[in-house]
Scaffold this active site. Structure first.
Site, PDB file in Angstrom:
ATOM      1  N   ARG A 291      -6.557  12.302  32.357  1.00 51.42           N
ATOM      2  CA  ARG A 291      -5.144  11.969  32.169  1.00 51.42           C
ATOM      3  C   ARG A 291      -4.266  13.211  32.113  1.00 51.42           C
ATOM      4  O   ARG A 291      -3.051  13.097  32.139  1.00 51.42           O
ATOM      5  CB  ARG A 291      -4.952  11.158  30.897  1.00 51.42           C
ATOM      6  CG  ARG A 291      -5.497   9.762  31.014  1.00 51.42           C
ATOM      7  CD  ARG A 291      -5.181   8.962  29.765  1.00 51.42           C
ATOM      8  NE  ARG A 291      -5.856   7.677  29.828  1.00 51.42           N
ATOM      9  CZ  ARG A 291      -5.239   6.525  29.894  1.00 51.42           C
ATOM     10  NH1 ARG A 291      -3.930   6.482  29.902  1.00 51.42           N
ATOM     11  NH2 ARG A 291      -5.916   5.407  29.946  1.00 51.42           N
TER      12      ARG A 291
ATOM     13  N   ARG B 295      -0.523 -10.045  26.666  1.00 53.01           N
ATOM     14  CA  ARG B 295      -0.905  -8.724  26.175  1.00 53.01           C
ATOM     15  C   ARG B 295       0.308  -8.072  25.515  1.00 53.01           C
ATOM     16  O   ARG B 295       1.437  -8.276  25.940  1.00 53.01           O
ATOM     17  CB  ARG B 295      -1.380  -7.836  27.335  1.00 53.01           C
ATOM     18  CG  ARG B 295      -2.703  -8.249  27.901  1.00 53.01           C
ATOM     19  CD  ARG B 295      -3.119  -7.499  29.130  1.00 53.01           C
ATOM     20  NE  ARG B 295      -2.646  -6.120  29.224  1.00 53.01           N
ATOM     21  CZ  ARG B 295      -3.065  -5.258  30.141  1.00 53.01           C
ATOM     22  NH1 ARG B 295      -3.939  -5.631  31.047  1.00 53.01           N
ATOM     23  NH2 ARG B 295      -2.600  -4.044  30.181  1.00 53.01           N
TER      24      ARG B 295
END
Length: 192
Positions: free
Chosen positions: A88, A139
């Site tokens: 990342r 979600r």
């Protein structure tokens, strides 16, 4: 086959990673899954991660890299893997290169799924509505404001990896807004 899946949240990295995992018979490795497994197994890296998580902090690059290193040393990953959610940051990408070089391996490719932000926001809203229609709870990150924050975070820290891997000649950019089957076909064509 040693692949990294890049792309913003909701781009389809998990879906495509699973398909490629089945196609090439290599494990799909999610950073979140690896951290949870290391914590559950009480490995040294897992215990370090647990301490940080329990204190409400963000897991450092060193801990994440250690977790990935532990996982890549397992037998099933020795012939290949698909990384989803790692690297990342540039520091993580450099560490992955060092890790692979030490075992005399290299990444086969880095598959970047390109998506339009507005269409991605529409996709998330549709997914949330479908959950509601099924009587399920959407979600927590399936709302436009949270998604905008996640996209901004991605653009700030992770998107720079595109240039890093492009300069290495490993980046394969794919239109991630097409039909799921077409995206898979485009990835497979680019990898052969």
């Amino acid at each position: 086959m040693r692949l990294v899946m890049l792309g913003p949240p909701g781009a389809g990295k998990g879906t495509q990673g699973q398909r490629l995992s089945e196609r090439f018979n290599v494990p799909q490795l999610s950073t979140g899954d690896m951290l949870r497994a290391a914590v559950n197994a009480a490995t040294p890296v897992g215990l370090a991660a647990k301490n940080v998580i329990d204190a409400g902090g963000l897991v450092s690059d060193d801990i994440v890299i250690g977790c990935v290193q532990e996982r890549l040393s397992r037998e099933d990953a020795k012939r290949g893997f698909i990384l989803d959610g790692f690297p990342r940051t540039l520091a993580q990408a450099a560490a992955l290169d060092d890790l692979l070089n030490s075992s005399q391996h290299r990444l086969t490719a880095v598959v970047e799924l390109l998506v339009d932000e507005e269409l991605l926001l529409d996709r998330v809203q549709k997914r949330a509505q479908e959950a509601l229609d099924r009587g399920a709870t959407p979600r927590s990150d399936d709302n436009p404001e949270t998604m905008r924050q996640r996209l901004a975070s991605y653009a700030e820290s992770t998107a720079v990896l595109s240039n890093f891997y492009y300069n290495q000649g490993r980046l394969v950019s794919i239109d991630g807004m097409r039909d799921v089957d077409r995206v898979t076909a485009d990835i497979l064509e680019a990898l052969t």
